[in-house]
Design an enzyme around this catalytic site. Sequence first.
Site, PDB file in Angstrom:
ATOM      1  N   ASP A  84       0.851  -1.576  -0.020  1.00 56.62           N
ATOM      2  CA  ASP A  84       0.254   0.315   0.237  1.00 56.62           C
ATOM      3  C   ASP A  84       0.632   0.942  -0.040  1.00 56.62           C
ATOM      4  O   ASP A  84       1.114   1.717   0.573  1.00 56.62           O
ATOM      5  CB  ASP A  84      -1.361  -0.323   0.898  1.00 56.62           C
ATOM      6  N   LYS A 133     -11.340  -6.228  -6.079  1.00 54.83           N
ATOM      7  CA  LYS A 133     -12.117  -6.377  -5.824  1.00 54.83           C
ATOM      8  C   LYS A 133     -13.820  -5.467  -6.639  1.00 54.83           C
ATOM      9  O   LYS A 133     -14.301  -5.254  -7.288  1.00 54.83           O
ATOM     10  CB  LYS A 133     -13.096  -5.921  -4.392  1.00 54.83           C
ATOM     11  N   PRO A 173     -22.035  -9.462 -15.374  1.00 55.99           N
ATOM     12  CA  PRO A 173     -20.566 -10.262 -15.878  1.00 55.99           C
ATOM     13  C   PRO A 173     -20.130 -10.528 -16.687  1.00 55.99           C
ATOM     14  O   PRO A 173     -18.756 -10.405 -16.471  1.00 55.99           O
ATOM     15  CB  PRO A 173     -22.032 -12.039 -15.801  1.00 55.99           C
ATOM     16  N   THR A 222     -18.220  -7.840 -18.128  1.00 60.80           N
ATOM     17  CA  THR A 222     -17.784  -7.047 -18.072  1.00 60.80           C
ATOM     18  C   THR A 222     -16.396  -7.459 -16.887  1.00 60.80           C
ATOM     19  O   THR A 222     -15.477  -7.294 -16.663  1.00 60.80           O
ATOM     20  CB  THR A 222     -17.879  -5.290 -17.498  1.00 60.80           C
TER      21      THR A 222
HETATM   22  O1  C5P Z   1      -1.543  -2.654   6.762  1.00 64.67           O
HETATM   23  P1  C5P Z   1      -2.645  -3.599   7.389  1.00 64.67           P
HETATM   24  O2  C5P Z   1      -2.291  -4.858   7.211  1.00 64.67           O
HETATM   25  O3  C5P Z   1      -3.928  -3.153   7.813  1.00 64.67           O
HETATM   26  O4  C5P Z   1      -2.963  -3.342   5.863  1.00 64.67           O
HETATM   27  C1  C5P Z   1      -4.009  -4.720   5.855  1.00 64.67           C
HETATM   28  C2  C5P Z   1      -4.070  -5.204   4.172  1.00 64.67           C
HETATM   29  O5  C5P Z   1      -5.672  -5.566   3.984  1.00 64.67           O
HETATM   30  C3  C5P Z   1      -5.020  -3.897   3.768  1.00 64.67           C
HETATM   31  O6  C5P Z   1      -4.265  -3.501   2.024  1.00 64.67           O
HETATM   32  C4  C5P Z   1      -5.929  -3.890   3.654  1.00 64.67           C
HETATM   33  O7  C5P Z   1      -7.140  -3.069   2.557  1.00 64.67           O
HETATM   34  C5  C5P Z   1      -6.808  -5.428   2.868  1.00 64.67           C
HETATM   35  N1  C5P Z   1      -8.045  -5.611   3.227  1.00 64.67           N
HETATM   36  C6  C5P Z   1      -8.345  -5.199   5.189  1.00 64.67           C
HETATM   37  N2  C5P Z   1      -9.407  -5.294   5.411  1.00 64.67           N
HETATM   38  C7  C5P Z   1     -10.307  -6.100   4.523  1.00 64.67           C
HETATM   39  C8  C5P Z   1     -10.085  -6.576   3.690  1.00 64.67           C
HETATM   40  C9  C5P Z   1      -8.568  -5.947   2.998  1.00 64.67           C
HETATM   41  O8  C5P Z   1      -7.849  -4.657   6.067  1.00 64.67           O
HETATM   42  N3  C5P Z   1     -11.674  -7.058   4.801  1.00 64.67           N
END
Ligand code: C5P
Length: 254
Positions: free
Chosen positions: A28, A79, A84, A86
């Site tokens: 990220d 995500k 369907p 697209t």
């Molecule tokens: O920095 P951290 O360990 O919190 O990052 C978790 C990653 O997982 C982030 O990229 C976040 O967008 C993703 N994520 C999340 N919870 C979800 C789905 C995805 O934290 N339910």
Amino acid sequence: MPSSETVCSSLASRLGTSPKERLIIALDVPSAAEAQKMVLQIGDAAVFYKVGFQLFTAAGPQIVRELTQSGKKIFLDLKVHEIPNTAAEAIKSAAALQVQMVTVHASGGSKMLRAAVEAATSAGQTQGQSAPVILAVTVITSLADEDLHELGLNVTAKEQVARLAKIAHGAGCGGVVASPQEISEIRKTVGPEMLIVTPGIRPVGSDKGDQSRIATPADAIRSGATHLVVGRPITKAANPSEAAASVVNEIATA
Ligand code: C5P
């Protein structure tokens, strides 16, 4: 509660089941240069990276190509939630990037999920390589029961997660994304074959950040997670390579 051994499905085996291959680091960061710098800093301590909205929007598919060409495995967290046709076309484009996993929203419904799975399978066959695993996102963890009620869904988040996991399983998805608290319930619903990829991981002593439903790497693995997504505890650590190695070690000992 299933042990990590009982969840080593054929799909998980295809992706690799070593402790290092079960850690996915969330890249990220806001640019390709910062992504490459982080990957360089982490070095051999990790092989699997998550490219999500922030990096993909800033750096586009080229950063994914560069990472896969340098031998990294990629979880492309797009995500997808679309009609369907697209959705299927988006999955084809993702498959061409040779990523290992792509996310779709389970709430897109069975038709969209099946279209995504079929697109991945046929792209894999055309390219003569393994199809990317379609991972279904159930209820995003920032939504509480009252948010679902606001949306007209008269169920608890837990019930909705189980329902959507079942739909994803029925549509042939290879796995689901789940919070640590949901792993055991989902594993009961979907059986041993599906992958369960879990964010919200916090090694003991690390900062919680904005995550609320958290677990340690060892607890998540023991609950039945096949893969852990870890972002800031590694990317913001003073030594990201050591932090990654320590999570891998915890996975190994779990
Ligand atoms: O920095 P951290 O360990 O919190 O990052 C978790 C990653 O997982 C982030 O990229 C976040 O967008 C993703 N994520 C999340 N919870 C979800 C789905 C995805 O934290 N339910």
